[in-house]
Design a protein around this motif. Structure first.
Motif, mmCIF file in Angstrom:
data_model
loop_
_atom_site.group_PDB
_atom_site.id
_atom_site.type_symbol
_atom_site.label_atom_id
_atom_site.label_comp_id
_atom_site.label_asym_id
_atom_site.label_seq_id
_atom_site.Cartn_x
_atom_site.Cartn_y
_atom_site.Cartn_z
ATOM 1 N N LYS C 285 0.886 -1.177 0.000
ATOM 2 C CA LYS C 285 0.000 0.000 0.000
ATOM 3 C C LYS C 285 0.910 1.209 0.000
ATOM 4 C CE LYS C 285 -3.899 -0.478 2.317
ATOM 5 N NZ LYS C 285 -4.638 -0.643 3.592
ATOM 6 N N ASP C 286 1.008 1.844 -1.137
ATOM 7 C CA ASP C 286 1.983 2.925 -1.315
ATOM 8 C C ASP C 286 3.367 2.434 -0.928
ATOM 9 O OD1 ASP C 286 -0.104 4.473 -2.134
ATOM 10 O OD2 ASP C 286 -0.511 5.223 -0.109
ATOM 11 N N ASP C 287 3.979 3.097 0.049
ATOM 12 C CA ASP C 287 5.321 2.694 0.433
ATOM 13 C C ASP C 287 5.316 1.725 1.599
ATOM 14 O OD1 ASP C 287 6.231 4.138 -1.542
ATOM 15 O OD2 ASP C 287 7.283 5.644 -0.336
ATOM 16 N N GLN C 288 4.135 1.421 2.068
ATOM 17 C CA GLN C 288 4.065 0.539 3.223
ATOM 18 C C GLN C 288 3.821 -0.895 2.747
ATOM 19 O OE1 GLN C 288 4.586 1.202 6.502
ATOM 20 N NE2 GLN C 288 4.472 -1.028 6.616
ATOM 21 N N VAL C 289 4.762 -1.739 3.079
ATOM 22 C CA VAL C 289 4.627 -3.129 2.668
ATOM 23 C C VAL C 289 4.392 -3.998 3.886
ATOM 24 C CG1 VAL C 289 5.753 -5.071 1.567
ATOM 25 C CG2 VAL C 289 6.146 -2.759 0.712
ATOM 26 N N THR C 290 3.373 -4.812 3.797
ATOM 27 C CA THR C 290 3.139 -5.789 4.852
ATOM 28 C C THR C 290 3.330 -7.167 4.266
ATOM 29 O OG1 THR C 290 1.473 -4.296 5.706
ATOM 30 C CG2 THR C 290 1.516 -6.535 6.614
ATOM 31 N N MET C 291 4.104 -7.950 4.966
ATOM 32 C CA MET C 291 4.342 -9.301 4.494
ATOM 33 C C MET C 291 3.406 -10.252 5.210
ATOM 34 S SD MET C 291 6.424 -9.795 2.224
ATOM 35 C CE MET C 291 7.453 -8.858 1.210
ATOM 36 N N LYS C 292 2.537 -10.869 4.441
ATOM 37 C CA LYS C 292 1.680 -11.888 5.049
ATOM 38 C C LYS C 292 2.417 -13.206 4.937
ATOM 39 C CE LYS C 292 -3.043 -11.235 4.815
ATOM 40 N NZ LYS C 292 -4.317 -11.273 4.078
ATOM 41 N N ILE C 293 2.811 -13.735 6.057
ATOM 42 C CA ILE C 293 3.559 -14.988 6.016
ATOM 43 C C ILE C 293 2.750 -16.060 6.719
ATOM 44 C CG2 ILE C 293 5.692 -16.146 6.625
ATOM 45 C CD1 ILE C 293 7.047 -13.479 6.628
ATOM 46 N N PHE C 349 12.260 -10.524 1.119
ATOM 47 C CA PHE C 349 10.927 -9.928 1.042
ATOM 48 C C PHE C 349 10.783 -9.107 -0.241
ATOM 49 C CE2 PHE C 349 10.630 -10.132 5.903
ATOM 50 C CZ PHE C 349 10.077 -11.386 5.823
ATOM 51 N N GLY C 350 11.858 -8.407 -0.592
ATOM 52 C CA GLY C 350 11.808 -7.620 -1.820
ATOM 53 C C GLY C 350 11.550 -8.511 -3.019
ATOM 54 N N ASN C 351 12.166 -9.673 -2.983
ATOM 55 C CA ASN C 351 11.977 -10.609 -4.076
ATOM 56 C C ASN C 351 10.525 -11.067 -4.153
ATOM 57 O OD1 ASN C 351 12.445 -13.850 -4.940
ATOM 58 N ND2 ASN C 351 13.346 -12.250 -6.211
ATOM 59 N N ALA C 352 9.916 -11.231 -2.982
ATOM 60 C CA ALA C 352 8.502 -11.635 -2.962
ATOM 61 C C ALA C 352 7.649 -10.583 -3.644
ATOM 62 C CB ALA C 352 8.047 -11.871 -1.538
ATOM 63 N N VAL C 353 7.958 -9.313 -3.369
ATOM 64 C CA VAL C 353 7.213 -8.244 -4.026
ATOM 65 C C VAL C 353 7.442 -8.302 -5.532
ATOM 66 C CG1 VAL C 353 6.919 -5.755 -4.217
ATOM 67 C CG2 VAL C 353 7.363 -6.789 -1.988
ATOM 68 N N TYR C 354 8.710 -8.517 -5.904
ATOM 69 C CA TYR C 354 9.043 -8.585 -7.326
ATOM 70 C C TYR C 354 8.283 -9.693 -8.030
ATOM 71 C CZ TYR C 354 11.782 -10.093 -11.356
ATOM 72 O OH TYR C 354 12.166 -10.503 -12.593
ATOM 73 N N ARG C 355 8.162 -10.817 -7.340
ATOM 74 C CA ARG C 355 7.520 -11.955 -7.980
ATOM 75 C C ARG C 355 6.002 -11.802 -8.060
ATOM 76 N NH1 ARG C 355 7.799 -16.270 -5.091
ATOM 77 N NH2 ARG C 355 9.121 -15.577 -3.386
ATOM 78 N N MET C 356 5.434 -11.312 -6.953
ATOM 79 C CA MET C 356 3.968 -11.267 -6.895
ATOM 80 C C MET C 356 3.415 -9.976 -7.484
ATOM 81 S SD MET C 356 3.421 -14.064 -4.970
ATOM 82 C CE MET C 356 4.280 -15.068 -3.804
ATOM 83 N N GLU C 357 4.137 -8.885 -7.266
ATOM 84 C CA GLU C 357 3.620 -7.597 -7.725
ATOM 85 C C GLU C 357 4.684 -6.903 -8.571
ATOM 86 O OE1 GLU C 357 0.625 -6.548 -6.689
ATOM 87 O OE2 GLU C 357 0.179 -7.805 -4.953
ATOM 88 N N PRO C 358 4.975 -7.447 -9.723
ATOM 89 C CA PRO C 358 6.096 -6.898 -10.502
ATOM 90 C C PRO C 358 5.947 -5.424 -10.828
ATOM 91 C CG PRO C 358 4.888 -8.571 -11.750
ATOM 92 C CD PRO C 358 4.354 -8.609 -10.370
ATOM 93 N N SER C 369 15.345 0.109 0.571
ATOM 94 C CA SER C 369 16.002 0.157 1.873
ATOM 95 C C SER C 369 15.095 0.815 2.918
ATOM 96 C CB SER C 369 17.308 0.921 1.693
ATOM 97 O OG SER C 369 17.933 1.054 2.896
ATOM 98 N N GLN C 370 14.489 1.946 2.537
ATOM 99 C CA GLN C 370 13.570 2.594 3.475
ATOM 100 C C GLN C 370 12.334 1.738 3.705
ATOM 101 O OE1 GLN C 370 15.294 4.196 0.966
ATOM 102 N NE2 GLN C 370 14.542 6.329 0.888
ATOM 103 N N VAL C 371 11.843 1.155 2.625
ATOM 104 C CA VAL C 371 10.632 0.342 2.747
ATOM 105 C C VAL C 371 10.877 -0.809 3.707
ATOM 106 C CG1 VAL C 371 8.961 -1.049 1.506
ATOM 107 C CG2 VAL C 371 9.937 0.970 0.421
ATOM 108 N N LEU C 372 12.057 -1.404 3.547
ATOM 109 C CA LEU C 372 12.384 -2.546 4.395
ATOM 110 C C LEU C 372 12.397 -2.121 5.864
ATOM 111 C CD1 LEU C 372 13.366 -5.518 4.522
ATOM 112 C CD2 LEU C 372 15.691 -4.625 4.497
ATOM 113 N N LEU C 377 5.060 -7.155 9.516
ATOM 114 C CA LEU C 377 4.771 -8.566 9.319
ATOM 115 C C LEU C 377 3.349 -8.878 9.705
ATOM 116 C CD1 LEU C 377 7.964 -10.217 10.789
ATOM 117 C CD2 LEU C 377 7.348 -10.023 8.391
ATOM 118 N N ASP C 378 2.752 -9.780 8.992
ATOM 119 C CA ASP C 378 1.443 -10.287 9.363
ATOM 120 C C ASP C 378 1.593 -11.804 9.387
ATOM 121 O OD1 ASP C 378 -1.073 -11.100 9.666
ATOM 122 O OD2 ASP C 378 -1.864 -10.191 7.816
ATOM 123 N N LEU C 379 1.862 -12.317 10.592
ATOM 124 C CA LEU C 379 2.234 -13.713 10.695
ATOM 125 C C LEU C 379 1.040 -14.592 11.021
ATOM 126 C CD1 LEU C 379 5.536 -13.326 12.693
ATOM 127 C CD2 LEU C 379 5.269 -13.723 10.256
#
Lengths: 543, 402, 398
Positions: C285-293, C349-358, C369-372, C377-379
Motif C-alpha cells: 500500500k503505497d510505500d508501506q509493505v506488509t508481508m503476510k507470512i 521480502f523484496g523478491n517476494a514483491v518482485y515476484r507477486m507484484e512486478p 532500503s527505506q521500505v524494508l 509482518l502479518d504472521l
C-alpha cells in the motif's frame, strides 16, 4: 618412368607354373582313367583301381571264385570304413548261397544279375560303371563287388563308419533343455532334426563340396515357411563355392557370408539340434556339413546370438531378466575398460567424489600409465583364457587358479596393478562369458581393445565416436539380405517381444518379421491358460 | 541414383533428434535474448513459428513426392533460377551443419577436453557422420532408430533426476514485461528450424511422402515439448539470471546439481545424448548436401562427394567463427533472423509463388503453356527478393536493440 | 595401424590426458584477504596415500600419513593466488572435488564477487560446492582433524549436510543457489557461518606406551548462524536463532528441535519439527509493505521433562501448540529485526514483491532500503503436534 615401374609396378607374371612333362602325363593319365568305364576284365579293372589308389595301406581286395562255374570275383573295400563281418556276410552269400540257386552254366552276366536280384536283399544295391563313381563310393565306405566278365561293379551300400555317440555339447550347455548334440556324421545330424520336425515340408538338399574331400553339405529348410528367395540365394552361394576341401562348416561360412571383413558372425553356428529346429521353424535355413557337429543357421541378427536355448524353456519372466542381463553384459564387456580409461585419464571430474578419491588412492604407486596397465591386464587375461581352452580340463582349472588368485593378488601386492583395474578386467571377463555365442563374445573382446585405444586418445568423445562407428557398421550389415541389427535398427517394435523380453509361448503369435518368412502366424491367439470357471473354484474354498 | 527408402517413423526420429539437440545444446529461447523466466512461453511461440516453416518446407515437397528440391525447382522456375534456389538450400544445409557441430565442439573444449584442438573434435564428429552419410540414408535412419530410445532415455533420466530441485518461484513473475521479450526469445529458435530444410531432400526417400508434413509436425511437437520442459527445469533450478548468463545452460545445470552424494556430476548423460543427436543431424545434413549437390552437378552417384564435403565442413566449421563470442553473436535474433529469412526468400518463397501461379494458371485454362506460368513465377520470385529489405527492417524494428 | 594406435595411446602426447596419480584433489578451499589487499587462498588437499595404505598392508612407505595437507598462497586475483600454489605442491591441483569454500570474514566484508566469479567461470569448480563464511582463522579450520573422517574437507561437507538435516540454524546453500539468490532482484545473500573452536592441546606424552588413551576432545568446528550480505559485502553476523527465522520464512526447515515450557508445571518439552510449509504474500500500500507470512508446522514430541499429560488433557496440547507458534513468530520477527538493523534483505521480502507484484516493485525498487526499515509482518503460524512418540504419557513414578 622405368624406375617407377620397377619400384611400384606389378611384377610381370611369371607364366604358368612349369611342371615336368612326366608329371603332366601322370595327371592326365589319371584323369583319363577316372573317366573311363569299367571293362569286362576283372584283372584289368582291379589293376586300374589299385593304380588309382596307389597301393594304399587300407585298400583291400578279397578274391573268390563263385558259383558252379567258379566265376572269379572280388570284394573291394577300404578297411576300417567297413565292418569285417559284413564283408564276410557278402562273401558267404556269394559263395555259399549261390550254390543253392538253380544255376546251370550261367553266363557271368546272368549269374551277376541273379546275385543282384535275389541274393542280397539286405543291401542297398547300386550299379556303378565308371571308375570315377567307383572311387568316390569306395572312399565313402561302400563295399564293391566285382565279377569277371561283367563291366559293372555292384555297390553294396554303406553301413556308416564309426562315429561318436550323441552326447551333450560341451560348449553349449543348458540348465533346462535337451541334452543331445550333433555329431560328426551328417546323416545322424539330419536325423536329429527329422525326429524333431516331422512334417514332410522339411526339405533337405544335398551338395558335394570340395574337389578332393567331396564333403557332403546339406541345406535344410521348411518348405512353405521359408522364403523362396532366401533358399535360392543360399543355394546359389553354395553352388558357387569352388575349393579343394571342406573340413568344417567354417569353410562354408566364409564363402557364403555377406560381409567378409566384419568381425561379427553373420551365420549362427550351433551343436544343438533344438536350436536348429527352432531356427527352421522361424523360416530360416540350416546348413549341415559332414564331418563337423557345427551346423550353420542363417539369416540371423545380433540379438539372436545373445539368446540361449534356455530362454525358450525357462519361465518367461526369468528368461526376460536373463536376456536383458546378457545384452547389458555384452555391451559392458565392450565398453567398460575403455570407459574406465577415458574417465580416469580425461574426465577426473565425472565420478562421485568418494569413488574418485578411492580410485585415485588405488592408483598410487602403480608404475604404468592407466592405458598400459589396462592393456597389460586385458592381454594377460586373454592369454589365460586361451591357455585354459587349449589345456586338458584338469590343468585348465589350475591355470585359472594361477591366473586369478596368484597373478592378480601378486600384481596388487607388488604394486604393479591397481585393484580397480583388476576389478574392471574381471568384470569385463565375466561379462563377456555371459554371451552364449563364442564367436560373438570374441568379437566383443576385440572391440574392447579398440575402445581402450579410443578412450585413451580423446576420452569419452572417443568412446562415443567409436560407439557411433560401431552402430553404423552394425546397421549396415546384412545377413542374407536381412538387416543384422533388426529389430532395433530398423525398429520393429513387434519383434521386441522376443528380444528384450521373451513373451509367453501362448503370446508368441507371430514369427519374426523381416526374416522373409512366408507364413507369419505361429499359433492361434487366445490361448492364455485360465483357471477353471469361478463357481467351481468356490467349492474348493477352505473346506 | 539408387533411391533407398526410409519409413516415416525414421524420418520422425531423425527430425526430432536434430531439433532437440539444439535444445540441449544452448537453449536458444533463453540465451539468445532476454526472455529470462518466460523462456518456456517463448518455447511455445517457437513451436508456432517453426510449424509455419515446416509447413512451408514440407507442404511443397509433398506436392512433388518423387522429387527433391533440386528437381522440382528446375521444373517450377526453369533451369538457372532453379539452380540458384538449390544452391541456397544447399548453402543453408552446409551452414547449419557447420554451426551445429561448432557448438558441440565449443562445449567439449570448454568443459571436457580443454587442451584438445577444436579441429580434432569437430573433424572426428564430422568424419563419423560422413561415414554414415556414405552408407546412405537407410543406414542413418537405422542408426536413428537405434539411438532414439537411448536418446529419450538419457533425456528423461537427466531431466527426471533434477526435477525435484525445481523451484517454482524462479519462474515468477510470469510475463511481467509484456510480450516483446518472449517474441524476441522465440526468433532465434524459430530461425534455427531452418534445419527442417533437409526435408526438401528427404521427402522423396520417405515411404509415404504424403504424410511427411504430418511426420515433421509431430517431430516438431515432440521436440517443442522437450524444449518447454528443459526451459522450465533449467530456469527453475538455476534461476533466470544465472541460466541466461550461461553459454550452455542445460549442461551447466546438470553439472551443478547434486541430488544425493552419489547422484551428482550427471552431465555425461546430456552430453552423450547431445553427441548422438548431433551425429544424426550432421549425418543427415551431409547426406542431403551431397545428394543435392550431386543432383545439381548431374552426377550419377553422391558418394564421391561425401568425404570432400565433410573435409570442407570441418574447415568451415573451425574457420567460420573466430571465437565463441562470435558464435554467440551469430545467434542474436538481430543477426540470425534476417540471415535465415534470406534463405527462405531466395529459395522457398519463389517456388511457392511459382507453384501457386502454376496451379491457378493450370486450372483457368487447361493445357495452357507452362511457359507463361514460369514467367509469372519468375516475376513473383523477383518480387519476393525485393521484399527482403522491408521485411528485415520490420524485423529490426520489432527487435529494438536486442 | 595397430602399432600407430598403440604409439598414440601410450605416448604422453595426447592433449588432455592426465594420469590420476599426478593430480591431487583439493577437497576444501578457503579465501582470505591479506592486509596488502592481495587475495590469499588456502587449499586443503587430499592425500591418497592415507587411503591406499589401508589396503596394501605393511610394505607401503611413509607409515602414518596424514589424510590431508593444507597449503596457502596469495596473489592479486583469486585465480592468480590459486596458480601461485603450483610452485609449492608436487602435483597438479585438481579442483572438481572441492566441496566447501570458506570465505574469511575480512574478505566477506570487502566483497565476495571476485570469488563467485572464479567459482562460476572456472570449469573445474563445481557449483555443488557449499560456501561458508568463517569466523576465525581459515587455516585452523581446514587443518583441524576429525577422528571419524579421513580428512576434514570431507568431514566439513558431511557436517554441513548433517547440520542442515538435523538442525535449521545455519543456512547451508549450494553455490548454485547462492548465485541464483545473488542475481534475484530484492534479495540479499545469507551464507552459513562456521567457527573454529579453540582446541585444547592434549599432553603430548600420552601415546608413549602404544595405547591410545581415549581423550575426550572438543569438536573443532561449530556450524551455526550466518553472515548476512548487502550486495556482495557482508553486513554482519546473524545468530542461530535469526538464521532459524530465515528457515521458517523460506520453508526450508527439515528437522529442528524446539524446546518450550508448558503450562501446568512450567517444565520444558522438546518438540521436533518435521514438516514445514510457508507462504509469503506481500501486501503493498503505497510505500508501506506488509508481508503476510503463513507458516504451517508439524511436529512430534521427542521428550518431556514436564509431567503434563498431553494425551488426555487437550488444553495442554493446545497450549503447547500455541507456544510453538509464538516461538516461531518470534524467530521470524527477530530475523526481520536483524535484517532491518543490517539493511540486508536476506529474507527475500523484496523478491517476494518482485515476484507477486512486478509492477509495484518497479516503483519500490529504488527505495527498498527505506521500505524494508518500515516493513511490517502479518504472521499466521499454525503449529500442530501430531506425533507423540511411542508412549502417550510420562511414566508415573509411584
Amino acid at each position: 618412368m622405368g624406375l617407377w615401374q620397377q619400384l611400384f609396378g606389378k611384377r610381370k607374371a611369371r607364366g604358368p607354373k612349369i611342371l615336368s612333362l612326366a608329371d603332366d602325363l601322370v595327371i592326365s593319365e589319371r584323369e583319363q582313367k577316372l573317366n573311363t568305364k569299367l571293362s569286362a576284365n576283372l584283372t584289368a579293372n582291379l589293376n586300374t583301381i589299385v593304380d588309382l589308389f596307389g597301393n594304399s595301406a587300407d585298400f583291400t581286395i578279397r578274391h573268390f571264385k563263385a558259383g558252379p562255374d567258379q566265376l572269379p570275383g572280388a570284394v573291394v573295400v577300404l578297411e576300417g570304413l567297413v565292418r569285417e563281418d559284413s564283408i564276410k556276410d557278402i562273401q558267404r552269400v556269394v559263395l555259399v548261397d549261390s550254390l543253392k540257386l538253380d544255376l546251370k552254366a550261367a553266363k557271368p552276366k546272368a549269374f551277376y544279375q541273379l546275385i543282384k536280384d535275389r541274393l542280397l536283399p539286405n543291401y542297398d544295391l547300386k550299379e556303378l560303371d565308371t571308375f570315377d563313381r567307383l572311387c568316390e563310393n569306395l572312399s565313402s565306405g561302400h563295399k564293391l563287388l566285382l565279377f569277371d566278365g561283367v563291366d559293372k561293379a555292384l555297390d553294396c551300400g554303406v553301413e556308416g563308419y564309426k562315429s561318436r555317440a550323441i552326447e551333450e555339447p560341451s560348449a553349449e550347455t543348458v540348465i533346462r533343455g535337451p541334452r543331445e548334440g550333433f555329431v560328426e556324421s551328417i546323416r545322424t545330424n539330419t536325423s536329429l532334426i527329422r525326429r524333431r520336425i516331422k512334417t514332410p515340408n522339411l526339405w533337405i538338399e544335398s551338395f558335394s563340396l570340395g574337389n578332393l574331400t567331396r564333403t557332403e553339405v546339406n541345406m535344410a529348410y521348411i518348405k512353405g515357411l521359408v522364403s523362396d528367395q532366401l533358399v535360392a540365394e543360399v543355394r546359389s552361394r553354395l553352388e558357387r563355392i569352388d575349393i579343394d576341401s571342406v573340413l568344417e562348416s567354417g569353410y562354408v561360412e566364409e564363402f557364403i557370408e555377406d560381409d567378409p571383413f566384419t568381425i561379427f558372425p553373420q551365420l549362427a553356428r550351433t551343436e544343438r539340434p533344438d536350436k536348429v529346429a527352432a531356427g527352421l521353424l522361424e523360416g530360416k535355413v540350416a546348413i549341415f556339413t559332414d564331418g563337423t557337429p557345427f551346423v550353420l543357421i542363417t539369416p540371423i541378427n545380433l540379438w539372436e546370438l545373445l539368446q540361449a536355448p534356455d530362454d525358450y524353456y525357462e519361465r518367461a519372466s526369468i528368461a526376460a531378466f536373463i536376456r536383458n542381463l546378457r545384452i547389458f553384459a555384452y555391451w559392458v564387456s565392450i565398453l567398460l575398460p575403455g570407459s574406465y580409461v577415458a574417465v580416469v585419464n580425461f574426465h577426473h571430474e565425472l565420478l562421485p567424489s568418494e569413488l574418485a578419491l578411492r580410485i585415485a588412492a588405488t592408483r598410487e604407486g602403480v608404475p604404468f600409465p592407466v592405458v598400459a596397465e589396462v592393456l597389460i591386464m586385458e592381454l594377460t587375461f586373454e592369454m589365460l583364457r586361451e591357455a585354459g581352452i587349449r589345456l586338458p580340463q584338469a590343468i585348465g582349472s589350475a591355470i585359472s587358479i594361477v591366473g586369478a588368485l596368484i597373478l592378480g593378488e601378486a600384481a596388487i601386492r607388488a604394486g604393479l596393478a591397481s585393484p580397480a583395474v583388476i576389478i574392471i578386467v574381471a568384470i569385463t571377463a565375466i561379462a563377456s562369458f555371459t554371451v552364449p555365442a563364442f564367436d560373438l563374445g570374441i568379437s566383443g573382446r576385440l572391440l574392447l581393445f579398440l575402445f581402450i585405444m579410443l578412450g585413451a586418445t580423446i576420452g569419452l568423445l572417443g568412446i562415443q565416436l567409436g560407439l557411433l562407428m560401431l552402430l553404423i557398421h552394425l546397421c549396415s550389415l546384412r545377413s542374407f539380405g536381412t538387416p543384422y541389427f533388426v529389430p532395433i535398427g530398423p525398429m520393429v517394435v513387434k519383434d521386441w517381444r522376443d528380444v528384450f523380453i521373451r513373451i509367453w509361448w501362448w503370446g508368441m503369435l507371430k514369427r519374426p518379421h523381416l526374416v522373409g518368412t512366408r507364413d507369419l502366424d505361429r499359433e492361434s491367439p487366445g490361448q492364455m491358460p485360465r483357471p477353471e470357471s469361478q463357481d467351481e473354484g468356490d467349492d474348493h474354498e477352505d473346506n | 541414383m539408387k533411391i533407398t527408402k526410409i519409413a516415416n517413423r525414421q524420418l520422425l526420429f531423425i527430425l526430432f533428434m536434430m531439433r532437440t539437440t539444439v535444445t540441449i545444446a544452448f537453449l536458444p529461447v533463453l540465451t539468445s535474448a532476454d526472455a529470462a523466466q518466460d523462456a518456456w512461453v517463448a518455447a511455445l511461440f517457437t513451436f508456432l513459428g517453426s510449424a509455419v516453416i515446416v509447413i512451408l518446407v514440407a507442404a511443397l515437397g509433398a506436392k512433388y513426392p518423387k522429387q527433391t528440391i533440386v528437381e522440382y525447382s528446375t521444373a517450377l522456375v526453369s533451369t538457372w533460377p532453379g539452380k540458384v534456389v538449390s544452391a541456397v538450400v544447399l548453402w543453408a544445409l552446409f551452414t547449419i551443419a557447420a554451426t551445429d557441430v561448432r557448438i558441440y565442439g565449443e562445449v567439449l573444449v570448454t568443459g571436457f577436453l580443454v587442451q584438445t584442438p577444436l579441429a580434432v573434435i569437430i573433424g572426428g564428429m564430422v568424419f563419423v557422420a560422413a561415414v554414415a552419410a556414405w552408407q546412405g540414408i537407410e543406414v542413418i535412419a537405422r542408426v536413428a532408430d537405434t539411438l532414439f530410445p537411448l536418446f529419450v532415455l538419457m533425456l528423461v533420466l537427466s531431466l527426471g533426476m533434477v526435477v525435484p530441485l525445481v523451484e517454482i518461484r524462479n519462474l515468477q513473475p510470469v510475463m511481467a514485461r509484456g510480450l516483446l521479450p518472449v517474441v524476441r526469445g522465440s526468433i532465434t529458435p524459430t530461425a534455427i528450424a531452418a534445419q527442417m530444410l533437409v526435408l526438401t531432400m528427404l521427402i522423396p526417400a520417405v515411404t509415404e511422402p504424403n504424410r511427411a508434413l504430418a511426420t515433421a509436425l509431430w517431430a516438431l511437437a515432440g521436440s517443442s515439448l522437450v524444449l518447454v520442459v528443459v526451459a522450465v527445469v533449467t530456469v527453475g533450478i538455476l534461476g533466470p539470471e544465472q541460466a541466461s548468463r550461461s553459454v550452455f545452460p542445460f549442461y551447466v545445470l546438470t553439472r551443478s546439481i547434486e541430488v544425493t552424494e552419489f547422484v551428482q556430476r550427471i552431465e555425461v548423460l546430456p552430453m552423450f545424448a547431445w553427441g548422438f543427436g548431433l551425429f544424426i543431424g550432421i549425418a543427415t545434413l551431409i547426406y542431403s548436401l551431397a545428394y543435392g549437390l550431386a543432383q545439381v552437378l548431374g552426377l550419377a552417384d553422391y558418394r564421391p562427394l561425401v568425404f570432400p564435403l565433410a573435409a570442407l565442413q570441418t574447415t568451415f566449421s573451425v574457420q567460420a567463427y573466430k571465437d565463441v563470442f562470435e558464435l554467440l553473436r551469430f545467434f542474436k535474433p538481430r543477426v540470425v533472423g534476417p540471415y535465415i529469412l534470406a534463405w527462405f526468400i531466395l529459395s522457398l518463397f519463389p517456388l511457392w509463388a511459382a507453384h501457386f501461379i502454376r496451379t491457378v494458371w493450370g486450372s483457368r485454362r487447361q493445357g495452357g503453356s507452362d511457359g507463361q506460368g514460369r514467367v509469372w513465377g519468375q516475376i513473383l520470385a523477383v518480387f519476393s527478393f525485393a521484399s527482403y529489405r522491408p521485411l528485415c527492417d520490420y524485423q529490426h524494428r520489432l527487435l529494438g536493440s536486442a | 595401424m595397430l602399432l600407430i594406435g598403440l604409439f598414440v595411446t601410450i605416448s604422453t602426447g595426447c592433449w588432455d590426458r592426465r594420469e590420476p596419480e599426478l593430480l591431487v584433489f583439493v577437497l576444501s578451499v578457503g579465501f582470505d584477504k591479506e592486509p596488502s589487499g592481495d587475495y590469499k587462498i588456502v587449499a586443503q588437499m587430499f592425500n591418497p596415500l592415507a587411503l591406499s595404505q589401508e589396503g596394501s598392508g605393511g610394505g607401503s612407505p611413509g607409515g602414518d600419513k596424514k589424510p590431508s595437507w593444507v597449503v596457502e598462497a596469495s596473489g592479486q586475483t583469486p585465480f592468480e593466488a590459486r596458480k601461485n600454489l603450483a610452485p609449492m605442491v608436487s602435483r597438479e591441483l585438481f579442483w572438481s572435488y572441492t566441496s566447501t569454500v570458506l570465505i574469511s570474514e575480512k574478505l566477506a566484508r570487502e566483497g565476495i564477487r571476485p570469488i563467485m566469479d572464479l567459482l562460476e567461470r572456472e570449469r573445474q569448480f563445481r557449483l555443488i560446492a557449499r560456501p561458508l563464511v568463517a569466523e576465525g582463522d581459515i587455516k585452523e579450520i581446514l587443518a583441524s582433524e576429525y577422528p571419524l573422517e579421513g580428512c576434514s574437507g570431507q568431514a566439513l561437507l558431511r557436517q554441513l549436510n548433517t547440520g542442515d538435516k538435523m538442525r535449521s540454524i545455519a543456512p547451508v546453500l549450494e553455490m548454485r543457489e547462492l548465485i541464483n539468490v545473488a542475481a534475484q532482484p530484492g534479495r540479499d545473500l545469507l551464507i552459513a557461518k562456521v567457527k573454529a573452536r579453540e582446541v585444547k592441546e592434549d599432553a603430548a606424552g600420552d601415546k608413549e606406551e602404544g595405547v591410545d588413551k581415549i581423550v575426550a576432545t572438543q569438536p573443532p568446528i561449530y556450524l551455526g548462524g550466518g553472515a548476512a550480505f548487502c550486495g556482495d559485502r557482508m553486513a554482519g553476523w546473524i545468530s542461530d536463532r535469526e538464521a532459524r527465522g530465515w528457515h521458517w520464512v523460506q520453508g526450508r526447515v527439515r528437522r529442528e528441535t524446539l524446546t518450550l515450557v508448558i503450562r501446568p508445571d512450567g517444565e520444558p518439552v522438546s518438540v521436533e519439527i518435521f514438516r514445514v510449509q510457508s507462504q509469503i504474500k506481500p501486501v503493498v500500500k503505497d510505500d508501506q509493505v506488509t508481508m503476510k507470512i503463513k507458516v504451517e508446522v508439524k511436529g512430534r514430541v521427542q521428550d518431556q521433562v514436564s509431567e503434563a499429560d498431553l494425551a488426555s488433557e487437550r488444553k495442554f496440547l493446545l497450549s503447547l501448540e500455541a507456544r510453538l507458534a509464538t516461538l516461531i513468530k518470534n524467530d521470524i520477527k527477530a530475523a526481520l529485526k536483524r535484517a532491518q538493523e543490517l539493511d540486508s534483505d536476506f529474507l527475500g521480502f523484496g523478491n517476494a514483491v518482485y515476484r507477486m507484484e512486478p509492477k509495484k516493485w518497479k516503483l519500490l525498487e529504488s527505495k527498498w532500503s527505506q521500505v524494508l526499515a518500515q516493513l511490517e509482518l502479518d504472521l499466521d503460524v499454525r503449529a500442530d503436534v501430531t506425533v507423540a512418540g511411542l508412549i502417550k504419557e510420562p511414566v508415573k513414578m509411584k
